[in-house]
Scaffold this active site. Sequence first.
Site, mmCIF file in Angstrom:
data_model
loop_
_atom_site.group_PDB
_atom_site.id
_atom_site.type_symbol
_atom_site.label_atom_id
_atom_site.label_comp_id
_atom_site.label_asym_id
_atom_site.label_seq_id
_atom_site.Cartn_x
_atom_site.Cartn_y
_atom_site.Cartn_z
ATOM 1 N N THR A 159 31.846 39.285 63.843
ATOM 2 C CA THR A 159 32.104 39.928 65.120
ATOM 3 C C THR A 159 30.863 39.852 66.009
ATOM 4 O O THR A 159 29.746 40.056 65.536
ATOM 5 C CB THR A 159 32.495 41.400 64.897
ATOM 6 O OG1 THR A 159 33.644 41.456 64.067
ATOM 7 C CG2 THR A 159 32.797 42.092 66.217
ATOM 8 N N GLU A 244 30.317 52.771 59.196
ATOM 9 C CA GLU A 244 31.143 51.684 59.702
ATOM 10 C C GLU A 244 32.616 51.967 59.443
ATOM 11 O O GLU A 244 33.472 51.771 60.328
ATOM 12 C CB GLU A 244 30.744 50.366 59.039
ATOM 13 C CG GLU A 244 31.639 49.202 59.422
ATOM 14 C CD GLU A 244 31.244 47.891 58.746
ATOM 15 O OE1 GLU A 244 32.006 46.912 58.875
ATOM 16 O OE2 GLU A 244 30.190 47.847 58.093
#
Length: 381
Positions: A159, A244
């Site tokens: 990402t 996360e």
Amino acid sequence: MERDLFDEEHLLFRDTVREFMAREVVPHHAQWEKDGIVPREVWKKAGELGMFGFSVPEEYGGAGVTDFRYNTVIVEEIMWHGATGLGFSLHNDVMAPYVVDLTNGEQKQRWLPGFAAGELITAIAMSEPDAGSDLQGIRTTAIHEGDHYVVNGQKTFITNGINADLVVVVAKTDPEAGARGTTLIVVERGMEGFTRGRNLDKVGMKAQDTAELFFENVRVPVANRLGPNDGEGFFQLMHNLPQERLSIAVAAVAAAEAVLEQTIEYCKTRQAFGRSIGSFQNTRFVLAELATETEIARHYVDKCILALNAKQLTAVDAAKAKWWTTELQNKVIDRCVQLHGGYGYMTEYPVAKAWLDSRVQTIYGGTTEIMKEIIGRSFGF
């Protein structure tokens, strides 16, 4: 039930973020989906509004505040607006603990001002073609050669992979040492031998730049290592993964809420057999089930946010939040597609785009199966 997670300053910050989304993101996001990437200028505009680096000390341009509720506001607004191309949560929620907590004074001076300003975009390179959830199976190596590492290997599904200026690379500095042989090394844009492959063509999240990264004899100064010693990377990852996973859970609940609200409104106006489809018992029962489960998930996730702020969120707590909410997100959106009928399959409808965007949520950040394994091991079997 009334939500009491936020204080007045968080609500004021939400107004700022919501205005930013309406002005700088929503009118352009469809084009970004076609382009496959979000322009860097958007990052800089967000940085000017203080949307990055809340925990970055003030002397480096941040707010100096460790409060995940600010992160939560941004994630929720992104998901409520369907703006899944913005890689802000990766930058804020995933990367901040690495570049703020694990850096020394010299590294902070080099990286944190740009991080907080949205001028240095970050990424973390864990997954490889043959190693996803199994972090101990990575093959990328970083071998000492004087005052440098020589990095060789390949990463995938990264990402922010195209836009990133700083990439925290998970590499083996001692391939024979197992978990104790992993080190986190920051590779910077422009280093010789560091190249990017294609911007991957995904099922959803079309505006999010997700790339393959290649490292061929990349010479990285030892000064770019995170932490004082080699071999600490695996444990640094394990320490930061709960945050996360909580970020992903926040996004999952917000996405479910947004689509559910849209669907309720659709069911009020869509006619079938001479009356609104919301007047049918089956529709009401489906919506009742989805509304109940989404609200319950919301309150568990809010509890996890407060636990994180208090430094009490465990890996097991985060795993529960991550797998349950992402599976729920897919369930809610799939049911909402069904209630939209044929229109739910048309990408011009937000519910169809949400359906495509949501599928990866049970995969990245640790699959549902891995989350259940983490929880199961906590029983002492």
